[in-house]
Design a protein around this motif. Structure first.
Motif, mmCIF file in Angstrom:
data_model
loop_
_atom_site.group_PDB
_atom_site.id
_atom_site.type_symbol
_atom_site.label_atom_id
_atom_site.label_comp_id
_atom_site.label_asym_id
_atom_site.label_seq_id
_atom_site.Cartn_x
_atom_site.Cartn_y
_atom_site.Cartn_z
ATOM 1 N N THR A 53 0.842 -1.194 0.000
ATOM 2 C CA THR A 53 0.000 0.000 0.000
ATOM 3 C C THR A 53 0.877 1.244 0.000
ATOM 4 N N SER A 98 -16.716 -1.311 0.065
ATOM 5 C CA SER A 98 -17.315 -1.712 -1.214
ATOM 6 C C SER A 98 -18.837 -1.754 -1.117
ATOM 7 N N GLN A 141 -12.333 -4.115 -3.902
ATOM 8 C CA GLN A 141 -11.142 -3.467 -4.451
ATOM 9 C C GLN A 141 -9.972 -4.447 -4.561
ATOM 10 N N SER A 142 -9.815 -5.283 -3.552
ATOM 11 C CA SER A 142 -8.726 -6.267 -3.573
ATOM 12 C C SER A 142 -9.057 -7.465 -4.449
ATOM 13 N N ASN A 165 -10.217 -3.706 -8.274
ATOM 14 C CA ASN A 165 -9.059 -2.874 -8.601
ATOM 15 C C ASN A 165 -7.858 -3.761 -8.912
ATOM 16 N N ASP A 186 -2.870 2.101 -3.885
ATOM 17 C CA ASP A 186 -3.874 2.581 -2.939
ATOM 18 C C ASP A 186 -3.350 2.525 -1.518
ATOM 19 N N SER A 190 -8.149 2.244 1.655
ATOM 20 C CA SER A 190 -8.896 2.173 0.402
ATOM 21 C C SER A 190 -9.356 3.550 -0.053
ATOM 22 N N GLY A 193 -8.917 3.355 -4.344
ATOM 23 C CA GLY A 193 -9.732 2.181 -4.640
ATOM 24 C C GLY A 193 -11.210 2.444 -4.427
ATOM 25 N N TYR A 194 -11.555 3.196 -3.368
ATOM 26 C CA TYR A 194 -12.965 3.483 -3.091
ATOM 27 C C TYR A 194 -13.542 4.482 -4.100
#
Length: 344
Positions: A53, A98, A141-142, A165, A186, A190, A193-194
């Motif tokens: 990250t 998410s 996202q992951s 993502n 990211d 997040s 990503g968010y």
């Protein structure tokens, strides 16, 4: 509770109670005691950046350019014939941030007449959850959230879609149709990503509505410049709220429709990054009792309707309130206002 057509007028929230002693310890493991409101981290807390990250501030600074890249990438993917099927009863599944993001496409598609809904992947109701769905879209996202993977497996591969993502990912591999944000770097909280997921979900909703990819991409033209300008407007308001927030021990985020998702994501972000206990509630739910515990609390009220009156009511009772709105709401006393930019 009265029917929706006759909502009750809320009682004026009581004035703040006398100061109380803040909790002596942080609920998280390995955290040192003592905290003093917004903007003042737990003493002794060390912040490390998990592997894979980037720092939170770096992720925020990267958002303007990243979101324009994401929009271009998604337009290219959705412009491919057969990228996603037509659907009128889509169900969106996710967890955490998410799941919060899913309020946006549900609201957009609802306005267009679609029977769209979102489900919390980690708490699916019993029974045939997806029987009526013609598309089940898992969002992570992951691309590794086990709850969302399980929800997609329950839906079955013939109607499973994914938005992620990370590339590659187990969720995308399990879906018949998938799009991705491009593996954008990211933060642990997040960030890109968010917000990138919001872009992706909006473009997917437009795709289901029948928009072509060029029209869906045009909706995001100028995003980077707009965000950079908005940051300059936002900074002094946030500084004022932080300066007045030394007494705060918790935060309430309130919104409805798509703004409820923003409230949920905001509360989660404040917990993850600032380590402040925070809760998100729907506006009407908040009016029916939850607001009665106001005191030593930051109230973040999002929306353009009933939320304006709620924000004024809280502030006039002496509570620290931040309203995020596109409506012409004026700051006064303990009411601070972030005006959202108008969009063409």
């Amino acid at each position: 509770m009265p029917p929706p057509s006759r909502p009750r007028t809320p009682r004026t929230p009581r004035t703040p109670p006398p100061p109380i002693t803040a909790p002596a310890t942080h609920p998280g493991p390995g955290r040192a005691p003592s905290r003093g409101g917004l903007g003042r981290p737990w003493k002794g807390t060390t912040v490390s950046v998990p592997e894979g990250t980037i720092p939170y501030r770096q992720a925020r600074a990267a958002q303007p350019a990243a979101l324009e890249r994401v929009a271009r990438r998604l337009a290219a993917q959705l412009g491919t014939p057969g990228a996603f099927p037509a659907a009128v009863r889509p169900v969106f599944a996710g967890i955490g941030a998410s799941h919060a993001a899913l309020a946006l496409p549900v609201a957009l598609l609802g306005e267009a007449g679609f029977a769209a809904r979102r489900v919390l992947a980690g708490d699916l109701p019993p029974g045939p959850v997806f029987d009526s769905a013609d598309l089940v879209l898992g969002v992570s996202q992951s691309g590794r959230s086990p709850e969302t993977l399980a929800a997609l497996a329950l839906a079955g591969p013939e109607r499973a879609g994914a938005l992620v993502n990370a590339v590659p990912s187990p969720l995308a591999a399990a879906a018949r149709w998938s799009v991705d944000l491009g593996d954008e770097p990211d933060s642990y909280a997040s960030t890109v990503g968010y917000t990138g997921t919001l872009v992706g979900l909006t473009m997917l909703a437009r795709h289901l509505e029948g928009w072509d990819s060029a029209r869906a991409l045009a909706e995001w033209a100028g995003t980077a410049e707009l965000l950079e300008e908005f940051e300059e407007v936002l900074a002094p308001v946030v500084a004022e709220v932080t300066a007045h927030g030394a007494h705060v021990v918790a935060a309430d985020f309130v919104g409805s429709g798509a703004s409820l998702g923003t409230a949920e994501a905001g509360a989660l972000l404040l917990r993850e990054v600032a380590r402040v206990p925070a809760t998100a509630l729907a506006t009407r739910t908040y009016l029916h009792g939850a607001m009665e515990s106001a005191g030593r609390t930051l109230h973040v009220v999002l929306g353009d309707g009933r939320e304006g009156e709620l924000a004024r009511s809280l502030a006039r009772a002496g509570h620290l309130t931040l309203a995020v709105t596109a409506a012409p709401l004026a700051a006064e006393g303990t009411l601070h206002v972030v005006r959202l930019p108008g969009l063409a």
